[in-house]
Design an enzyme around this catalytic site. Structure first.
Site, PDB file in Angstrom:
ATOM      1  CG  HIS A 233       5.715   0.462  -6.275  1.00 18.93           C
ATOM      2  ND1 HIS A 233       5.767   1.301  -5.187  1.00 18.93           N
ATOM      3  CD2 HIS A 233       5.609   1.262  -7.354  1.00 18.93           C
ATOM      4  CE1 HIS A 233       5.699   2.558  -5.601  1.00 18.93           C
ATOM      5  NE2 HIS A 233       5.602   2.559  -6.912  1.00 18.93           N
ATOM      6  CB  CYS A 271       8.985   3.688  -7.571  1.00 17.39           C
ATOM      7  SG  CYS A 271       8.067   5.231  -7.450  1.00 17.39           S
ATOM      8  CG  HIS A 298       6.835   3.739 -11.214  1.00 20.66           C
ATOM      9  ND1 HIS A 298       6.014   3.496 -10.135  1.00 20.66           N
ATOM     10  CD2 HIS A 298       6.456   2.877 -12.168  1.00 20.66           C
ATOM     11  CE1 HIS A 298       5.177   2.521 -10.440  1.00 20.66           C
ATOM     12  NE2 HIS A 298       5.428   2.115 -11.670  1.00 20.66           N
ATOM     13  CG  HIS A 351       2.720  10.521  -9.579  1.00 25.68           C
ATOM     14  ND1 HIS A 351       3.021  10.517  -8.255  1.00 25.68           N
ATOM     15  CD2 HIS A 351       2.089   9.341  -9.813  1.00 25.68           C
ATOM     16  CE1 HIS A 351       2.611   9.381  -7.710  1.00 25.68           C
ATOM     17  NE2 HIS A 351       2.051   8.653  -8.639  1.00 25.68           N
ATOM     18  CE1 TYR A 368      -0.194   7.274 -12.554  1.00 19.41           C
ATOM     19  CE2 TYR A 368      -1.270   7.813 -10.473  1.00 19.41           C
ATOM     20  CZ  TYR A 368      -0.315   7.124 -11.184  1.00 19.41           C
ATOM     21  OH  TYR A 368       0.549   6.280 -10.534  1.00 19.41           O
TER      22      TYR A 368
END
Ligand code: DNO
Length: 399
Positions: A233, A271, A298, A351, A368
């Protein structure tokens, strides 16, 4: 793409059933009850996997098996920590889980200064504000030499901001920055964070990168053996904080990581919100260049400001070209299909805003929430369906 959803385990206020109702088919989770550095027992992995499958879902990605700081700095009993990590990877592989996300950020995992930044429509977003961060670093943490890391005008703004803050605001800022956000492994008090920062600064960028490559050279062969694909990540945010070295912030960093240990088991988590917080990171170019080794994405958008600050915008409404990115990911999946591969990329709506009746509700993990992510997932799903339909009507279902 497989639609997945991050779930924090049995203590998550959002149930597996709600996740299924959101339309996701895969779960992204971790064994949060096992302290960082300890080996994951096979029985625990299997038990969690069963729980997920009983709800009609599958455990698509482990996010994360966090690395203990000593493993990143190669100090203390890092050899034992590495053995433990290898055991965890073996057990995840034996359980049939194919992807493991991890990060190599120094000291703190993802960082924000404001967890309830109010948008014009009164929903709340996560925000990283450079002025607040500098105010913390220079005037509260009093990191030695910190003032040399900021432009004089920014320092001045930070001082004014700091002086205007109440004790409660200062405490909250400190808590947001160093006490750990959901899923992040680092939680410190002021003295602890000072010590950890000094250790990583002493290691330097080359030392950090060497540690990461050392880690990968040990772990990737084991991951290959058991059919696991590691997905690193990126740094969030993708620039130095507290004067710390960063080694997963740019396309060049990814190039070094992926080419130094050239194995399909050494992969990337794209991400969008992390890489995308830098204007010089071209997300679509990153997706195209490293597509083959991207197993997990992501999808999140942000609005950048000139001093490095940003906030998390709606999934389709920010500085990142989400439609272009999804299109590049669909191209990669089409390429895989042409090669006879059946490994869709796992995506999760990353998110979401705090909105509706979740505002003020206790226990919602920052970023979240249910509704915010549901909205994001639905928007991203719409884009994916539209792009797929357009390709089909152009007579090219696999591209
Ligand atoms: C934040 C997350 C990160 C991520 C880790 C991966 O929302 O994306 O905490 O899970 O950095 O190890």
């Amino acid at each position: 793409m497989q639609e997945t959803w991050r779930w924090f385990g049995p203590n998550d206020p959002i149930s597996l059933q709600s996740i299924r109702q959101a339309g996701a088919t895969g779960i992204v989770t971790s064994l949060h009850h096992i302290p960082t550095g300890e080996a994951w027992p096979l029985a625990d992995v299997l038990e969690r996997k069963q729980l997920i499958e009983d709800a009609g879902l599958n455990w698509a990605v482990v996010e994360s098996i966090p690395l203990h700081n000593d493993l990143k700095t190669r100090t203390g009993n890092y050899r034992q920590l590495l053995e433990n990590y290898l055991t965890s990877i073996r057990n995840v592989g034996l359980a049939g889980i194919k992807a493991v996300c991890y990060n190599f950020m120094p000291v703190v995992d993802w960082t924000r200064t404001n967890l309830s930044y109010t948008l014009p429509n009164a929903s709340q977003a996560l925000r990283f504000e450079m002025t607040d961060f500098a105010a913390y670093d220079v005037y509260l943490l009093e990191r030695p030499g910190a003032e040399n890391d900021y432009e004089p005008a920014l320092l001045e703004r930070a001082r004014t901001r700091f002086e205007a803050m109440s004790e409660t605001e200062r405490d909250l800022l400190e808590k947001n920055i160093i006490a750990g956000l959901p899923g992040g492994e680092g939680s410190y008090d002021r003295e602890g964070v000072r010590r950890a920062i000094a250790e990583f600064i002493a290691l330097g960028t080359n030392g950090m990168r060497e540690s990461l490559l050392h880690f990968l050279r040990a772990v990737v062969p084991v991951a290959e053996e058991v059919g696991v694909r590691l997905c690193i990540h990126p740094d969030d945010p993708p620039f130095s904080l507290f004067g710390l070295p960063r080694v997963v912030s740019t396309a060049e960093d990814a190039r070094i990581i992926l080419s130094s240990v050239p194995s399909p088991s050494n992969g990337l988590t794209l991400c969008a919100g992390s890489f995308g917080a830098r204007a010089d990171n071209d997300l679509i170019a990153i997706a195209r260049e490293f597509g083959e080794r991207i197993y997990f994405v992501h999808l999140r958008n942000i609005r950048r400001e000139s001093d490095g600050s940003f906030y998390e915008s709606d999934h389709l409404d920010g500085d990142n070209d989400m439609v272009g990115l999804i299109s590049a990911l669909l191209d990669e999946e089409a390429r895989r299909t042409r090669e006879g591969r059946a490994d869709p990329i796992a995506m999760r709506p990353d998110h979401g805003h705090l909105m509706g009746d979740e505002i003020g509700k206790p226990g919602v993990n920052p970023g979240y929430s249910y509704t915010g992510r549901l909205k994001g997932l639905a928007e991203l799903r719409g884009v994916t369906h539209a792009l797929t339909a357009l390709r089909r009507s152009a007579g090219n279902p696999a591209s």
